[in-house]
Design a protein around this motif. Sequence first.
Motif, mmCIF file in Angstrom:
data_model
loop_
_atom_site.group_PDB
_atom_site.id
_atom_site.type_symbol
_atom_site.label_atom_id
_atom_site.label_comp_id
_atom_site.label_asym_id
_atom_site.label_seq_id
_atom_site.Cartn_x
_atom_site.Cartn_y
_atom_site.Cartn_z
ATOM 1 N N VAL A 224 75.173 79.127 22.245
ATOM 2 C CA VAL A 224 74.292 79.052 21.082
ATOM 3 C C VAL A 224 73.581 80.398 20.973
ATOM 4 N N ALA A 225 73.857 81.113 19.874
ATOM 5 C CA ALA A 225 73.347 82.480 19.737
ATOM 6 C C ALA A 225 71.858 82.464 19.397
ATOM 7 N N GLY A 226 71.129 83.385 19.987
ATOM 8 C CA GLY A 226 69.710 83.560 19.673
ATOM 9 C C GLY A 226 68.866 82.326 19.909
ATOM 10 N N ALA A 227 69.249 81.515 20.854
ATOM 11 C CA ALA A 227 68.508 80.276 21.080
ATOM 12 C C ALA A 227 68.182 80.126 22.557
ATOM 13 N N GLN A 228 67.056 79.491 22.817
ATOM 14 C CA GLN A 228 66.689 79.222 24.200
ATOM 15 C C GLN A 228 66.528 77.727 24.393
ATOM 16 N N LEU A 229 66.811 77.313 25.600
ATOM 17 C CA LEU A 229 66.708 75.893 25.915
ATOM 18 C C LEU A 229 65.284 75.599 26.355
ATOM 19 N N SER A 230 64.590 74.735 25.612
ATOM 20 C CA SER A 230 63.225 74.406 26.026
ATOM 21 C C SER A 230 63.169 73.008 26.638
ATOM 22 N N GLY A 231 64.195 72.204 26.390
ATOM 23 C CA GLY A 231 64.198 70.851 26.940
ATOM 24 C C GLY A 231 64.986 70.782 28.233
ATOM 25 N N ASP A 232 65.095 69.575 28.755
ATOM 26 C CA ASP A 232 65.835 69.359 29.986
ATOM 27 C C ASP A 232 67.016 68.456 29.659
ATOM 28 N N LEU A 233 68.217 68.886 30.035
ATOM 29 C CA LEU A 233 69.398 68.094 29.719
ATOM 30 C C LEU A 233 69.723 67.123 30.854
ATOM 31 N N GLY A 234 68.906 67.168 31.899
ATOM 32 C CA GLY A 234 69.182 66.378 33.092
ATOM 33 C C GLY A 234 69.056 64.874 32.889
#
Length: 414
Positions: A66-76
């Motif tokens: 995913v370009a230009g995006a950061q993960l703020s959540g948890d996929l766990g």
Amino acid sequence: MHRRQLLTFILASTTLALPLGASAALVRDARLWRSNDKLRVVFDLSGPVQFKTFTLQAPDRLIVDVAGAQLSGDLGHLNLAGTSVRAIRSGPFGHGDTRIVFDLNAPMQANAFLLGPQAGQGHRLVLDLIQGNHVAAPAVLASAPAPEPEPVEAPKAVASRGPHPKRDIVVVVDPGHGGKDPGAIGGKGEREKDVVLSIAQLLARRLKRENGYTVHLVRNDDFYVPLRKRVDFARQRNADMFISVHADAAPRLTASGASVFALSENGATSATARMMADRENGADLIGAASLLNLKDKDPMLANVIIDMSMNATIAASLQLGHTVLGSLADITTLHQNRVEQAGFAVLKSPDVPSILVETGFISNASDAQRLVTARHQQAVADRLFAGINTYFQKNPPSDSFIAWKQEQNAQRVV
Ligand SMILES: [Zn+2]
């Protein structure tokens, strides 16, 4: 440490270290649905994003960048029990992008699309995973979402509704050698650099005539271009593929016919392939690490990312090369019946499927005699075009004109 554990470890630790940029889109959370025939994963986004998906084999993985995006959540928290997904890993990638890796128990095909805000829902990236064998496809670059939103529950019409960006597939054609570097020289003084420039120009002309392609020639005249510059040229133009055209010499003058090469990272598949790579590379060697701008990253992380990206690119290059080789077989004998692999510097784009085509041996009298004729040059260019076009008809980038055209035709049939 096992390599995968190592990757997880490195990615996890970089996630913690990376500050959240104010302007980047956020991947906030993910949700998961199961039905008989597919698994749907929906990522909730703070805004529209660009993304691409591709698969890797041995072990089977599906990658979502995913370009230009950061993960703020948890996929766990996703409950993967009973699905073919063993684990989901994620981490920052490249310059502020996020890479999400699905570890699979079996090969799966993915259909991914974006949804705009609707009915209290924000921007979403939807990923449908369907079980099945899938030859590693080239990265599919998707663009901004279609303005017409669709509910997640009725996704089938999404791909074909609303205006489509209809972008061209970008092909970079690289005539080998040039200027001070004549390439191979035939028995009657035929020069590789002239032959391949003519074929490349004819190929470019053919591609331009076809709807849905944009073509760039690395050189359109007789001048020298370092190998590294050729790779940069393709990457700067966001090429969907790179084709380097050659007509080389072999010590054995009876050697004849066409061959197609892709990059290998683990040595050459044959002595000929190694010899060809040595000849083409000369002293002009480059490293892939500098190309991905990963210098500021942990060197081990950089290597792992290049490795993942390279593997996918090489798989796509082999598939493309196979199609082009089959097409060339209509008009010339083949020197090798399979796509050979070796460490060609000019093929070292970590993210652009790249092939090198030896159109024949200029050191072989009858090959050379044909290669200098306009008629054979046109025939070679036409077969190269046919191979490229067949490949992209089968693997069109999802936001391309060709993909859009296929959707329109499919609708008409229904
Ligand atoms: Zn050459």
